[in-house]
Motif scaffolding. Structure first.
Motif, PDB file in Angstrom:
ATOM      1  N   GLY A  86       8.588   3.804  12.666  1.00  0.00           N
ATOM      2  CA  GLY A  86       8.075   2.442  12.788  1.00  0.00           C
ATOM      3  C   GLY A  86       8.896   1.658  13.778  1.00  0.00           C
ATOM      4  O   GLY A  86       9.687   2.234  14.533  1.00  0.00           O
ATOM      5  N   PRO A  87       8.770   0.397  13.844  1.00  0.00           N
ATOM      6  CA  PRO A  87       8.021  -0.475  12.917  1.00  0.00           C
ATOM      7  C   PRO A  87       6.513  -0.442  13.199  1.00  0.00           C
ATOM      8  O   PRO A  87       6.082  -0.175  14.325  1.00  0.00           O
ATOM      9  N   TYR A  88       5.758  -0.682  12.165  1.00  0.00           N
ATOM     10  CA  TYR A  88       4.319  -0.819  12.276  1.00  0.00           C
ATOM     11  C   TYR A  88       3.941  -2.158  11.655  1.00  0.00           C
ATOM     12  O   TYR A  88       4.568  -2.596  10.681  1.00  0.00           O
ATOM     13  N   ASN A  89       2.910  -2.759  12.178  1.00  0.00           N
ATOM     14  CA  ASN A  89       2.429  -4.016  11.620  1.00  0.00           C
ATOM     15  C   ASN A  89       1.706  -3.738  10.319  1.00  0.00           C
ATOM     16  O   ASN A  89       0.941  -2.764  10.206  1.00  0.00           O
ATOM     17  N   GLU A  90       1.927  -4.588   9.340  1.00  0.00           N
ATOM     18  CA  GLU A  90       1.270  -4.435   8.046  1.00  0.00           C
ATOM     19  C   GLU A  90      -0.236  -4.473   8.237  1.00  0.00           C
ATOM     20  O   GLU A  90      -0.763  -5.312   8.952  1.00  0.00           O
TER      21      GLU A  90
ATOM     22  N   PHE B 100      11.866  -3.143   5.123  1.00  0.00           N
ATOM     23  CA  PHE B 100      11.990  -4.457   5.751  1.00  0.00           C
ATOM     24  C   PHE B 100      13.460  -4.686   6.066  1.00  0.00           C
ATOM     25  O   PHE B 100      14.341  -4.116   5.418  1.00  0.00           O
TER      26      PHE B 100
ATOM     27  N   SER C 257      -2.028  -2.321   9.834  1.00  0.00           N
ATOM     28  CA  SER C 257      -2.495  -1.581  11.011  1.00  0.00           C
ATOM     29  C   SER C 257      -2.590  -0.093  10.670  1.00  0.00           C
ATOM     30  O   SER C 257      -1.829   0.412   9.850  1.00  0.00           O
TER      31      SER C 257
END
Length: 189
Positions: free
Chosen positions: A151-155, A183, A157
């Motif tokens: 990640g990070p990945y957007n919540e 987080f 997505s």
């Protein structure tokens, strides 16, 4: 019964192509193949037990009880099986144990039982060996190998992950997927 409990799971499975009883083991595990000596049904004594694989001319294991009672009979494993195989004639049913089963030992096995007076009996069975994946490789949708935390990945997505493994005869499996959201506030916890 058998010492290898994994065998019980496959006890009644039949190979569709050959209609033979089929016993499936994972490469490197102990394989145990049954051979019902059925001495009580024949009211006779076993004189010889021979194990063959596929169409081999010479046995891969034999037990010679022609001059001795079966419990004290002489065992003759093939040279390539000496340290890895044993026939347990005192179990019910009796079985051939092969330690560290290998993929190239897969095939049709035949147990032939010769009695002193009764007719010779044979039991054919299929032994299958599953080679588990050597290493699982996790990649993203671009083929980049992923290690550790990704990640990070957007919540919300979409995330596409590809898992590759090397092996053969892999059965249908279900892999439970648990996702731990990381987080900045819980990194290192």
């Amino acid at each position: 019964m058998f010492e290898n409990k994994k065998l019980l799971k496959y006890w009644s499975q039949r190979n569709v192509e050959t209609s033979l009883p089929t016993y499936t083991f994972i490469e490197g595990d102990r394989a145990e193949l049954p051979c019902d000596l059925n001495v009580s049904a024949t009211e006779d004594e076993v004189s010889l037990v021979l194990w063959h694989r596929d169409e081999s001319g010479s046995p891969l294991y034999s037990v010679d009880a022609r001059d001795l009672p079966l419990p004290t009979a002489t065992h003759f494993p093939a040279v390539h099986m000496e340290s890895r195989s044993y026939f347990n004639s005192s179990a019910s049913p009796a079985y051939l144990r092969i330690e560290g089963i290998k993929k190239d030992e897969e095939g049709i096995y035949r147990c032939r039982i010769e009695y002193r007076r009764a007719r010779t009996e044979t039991m054919d069975m299929m032994l299958l060996v599953i080679v588990p994946p050597r290493e699982a490789i996790i990649m993203d949708e671009f083929g980049q190998h992923l290690h550790g935390i990704i990640g990070p990945y957007n919540e919300g997505s979409p995330v596409s992950l590809i898992c590759e493994g090397e092996g053969v005869n892999i059965p249908n499996i279900q892999i439970p997927l648990s996702i731990r959201m990381v987080f900045p506030s819980n990194i290192g916890n």
